[in-house]
Design an enzyme around this catalytic site. Structure first.
Site, PDB file in Angstrom:
ATOM      1  N   HIS A 113       3.842  -6.603  -0.635  1.00 42.53           N
ATOM      2  CA  HIS A 113       3.099  -5.848  -1.653  1.00 42.53           C
ATOM      3  C   HIS A 113       3.056  -6.636  -2.971  1.00 42.53           C
ATOM      4  O   HIS A 113       2.023  -6.651  -3.657  1.00 42.53           O
ATOM      5  CB  HIS A 113       3.766  -4.495  -1.904  1.00 42.53           C
TER       6      HIS A 113
ATOM      7  N   HIS B 140       8.093  -6.262   3.946  1.00 42.27           N
ATOM      8  CA  HIS B 140       6.931  -5.413   3.659  1.00 42.27           C
ATOM      9  C   HIS B 140       6.755  -5.243   2.150  1.00 42.27           C
ATOM     10  O   HIS B 140       5.650  -5.395   1.615  1.00 42.27           O
ATOM     11  CB  HIS B 140       7.122  -4.055   4.341  1.00 42.27           C
ATOM     12  N   GLU B 141       7.846  -4.950   1.438  1.00 42.27           N
ATOM     13  CA  GLU B 141       7.770  -4.739  -0.010  1.00 42.27           C
ATOM     14  C   GLU B 141       7.468  -6.040  -0.759  1.00 42.27           C
ATOM     15  O   GLU B 141       6.696  -6.040  -1.726  1.00 42.27           O
ATOM     16  CB  GLU B 141       9.066  -4.119  -0.525  1.00 42.27           C
TER      17      GLU B 141
ATOM     18  N   GLU C  28      -1.138  -0.542   3.043  1.00 46.73           N
ATOM     19  CA  GLU C  28       0.054  -0.444   3.893  1.00 46.73           C
ATOM     20  C   GLU C  28      -0.136  -1.271   5.164  1.00 46.73           C
ATOM     21  O   GLU C  28       0.778  -1.968   5.606  1.00 46.73           O
ATOM     22  CB  GLU C  28       0.330   1.020   4.242  1.00 46.73           C
TER      23      GLU C  28
END
Length: 296
Positions: free
Chosen positions: A148, A144-145, A225
């Site tokens: 980003h 997930h990070e 998100e």
């Protein structure tokens, strides 16, 4: 389904950013019209301030954010080998340079990414994340990070912070002009009904501008998100890992060392507070995020 969600989230982000930039220009124009009788002068001021804040924030965003959240950099893989290797693997899969790695000494599980671009990025995780999540869940969070970083969300969030700062500076400047009786609007123009109406609307924009900016920033954060969730699953091909991680993180206690201005960067709201309308939430509801992941 996965690629449809990614495309949909990218379109929504474009609309929100377009509205954000339009708001900055509108507030600048309102300031110029009210005090200098020139909307163009106000827009130019907003552009100059925007460039200044952007360059300032992008040049030192990582150090500032990490210091505010009391994060300590990990220099070698021997300190946290499992975390280091997972970040290394996800960076390889995501085709981005490996980011710098930081640890936050906090028992609540959470994580965030920051930086100005993939070549100057960093990932921070809390001690609680390492203690409570298994490898599959940790991979979901790190993916997930990394998403980003891969999607340039880190630059987008920095841009949003700069735009909010510009709006705040413009409104404060307008407040100071009001206080000191500044402005150069011509008296004969003020007698014109149309000019009076535009003047009132301009003042209205200056008053409500900061509120609208906060709403736009929160909407942008929530949308990114969703995109990072979908992009993270694209890297791991395992939505269950992120689902399980989000459940553990959402059911944990609030963080003690998180900085309030950085809350939108975390994978989940570190303070666990929510507004009843969700308009001021930095993150979408965990239940909705999980529901979307389950449909992948």
């Amino acid at each position: 389904m996965l690629f449809n969600q990614i495309a949909q989230n990218k379109r929504r982000t474009f609309y929100v950013m377009f509205g954000f930039l339009l708001l900055v220009a509108l507030i600048g124009a309102s300031l110029g019209y009210v005090f200098w009788n020139s909307a163009t002068a106000g827009v130019l001021l907003a552009v100059v301030l925007g460039i200044f804040y952007m360059l300032s924030m992008l040049s030192r965003s990582t150090e500032i954010v990490m210091n505010m959240n009391q994060a300590v950099e990990i220099k070698h893989e021997s300190e946290f080998p499992e975390l280091w290797h997972i970040i290394e693997d996800m960076s390889l899969v995501g085709k981005v340079p490996m980011p710098r790695v930081f640890i936050i000494e906090d028992p609540s599980p959470n994580a965030f990414a920051t930086g100005r671009d993939p070549e100057h990025s960093a990932v921070a995780v809390t001690r609680g994340l390492l203690n409570r999540l298994n490898r599959e869940e940790l991979e979901g969070v790190i993916a997930h990070e990394i998403s980003h970083i891969r999607n340039y969300d880190i630059r987008l969030q920095t841009t949003a912070l700069a735009l909010v700062a510009v709006i705040s500076a413009l409104v404060n400047l307008g407040g100071n002009f009001f206080w000191w009786g500044g402005g150069s609007r011509r008296r004969d123009d003020d007698n014109n009904g149309a000019n009076v109406l535009v003047l009132v609307l301009s003042i209205f924009v200056l008053i409500l501008g900061p509120l609208a900016a906060s709403l736009a920033q929160m909407a942008l954060s929530r949308n990114r998100e969703f995109l990072a969730d979908a992009s993270g699953v694209e890297l791991t091909r395992n939505p269950q890992g992120l689902i399980s991680a989000l459940q553990k993180i959402s059911n944990s206690e609030p963080m003690k060392n998180a900085d309030p201005s950085s809350s939108s960067l975390y994978i989940s709201n570190p303070f666990k507070d929510k507004s009843w309308t969700h308009l001021f939430d930095t993150h979408p509801p965990t239940e909705e995020r999980i529901a979307r992941l389950e449909r992948m």
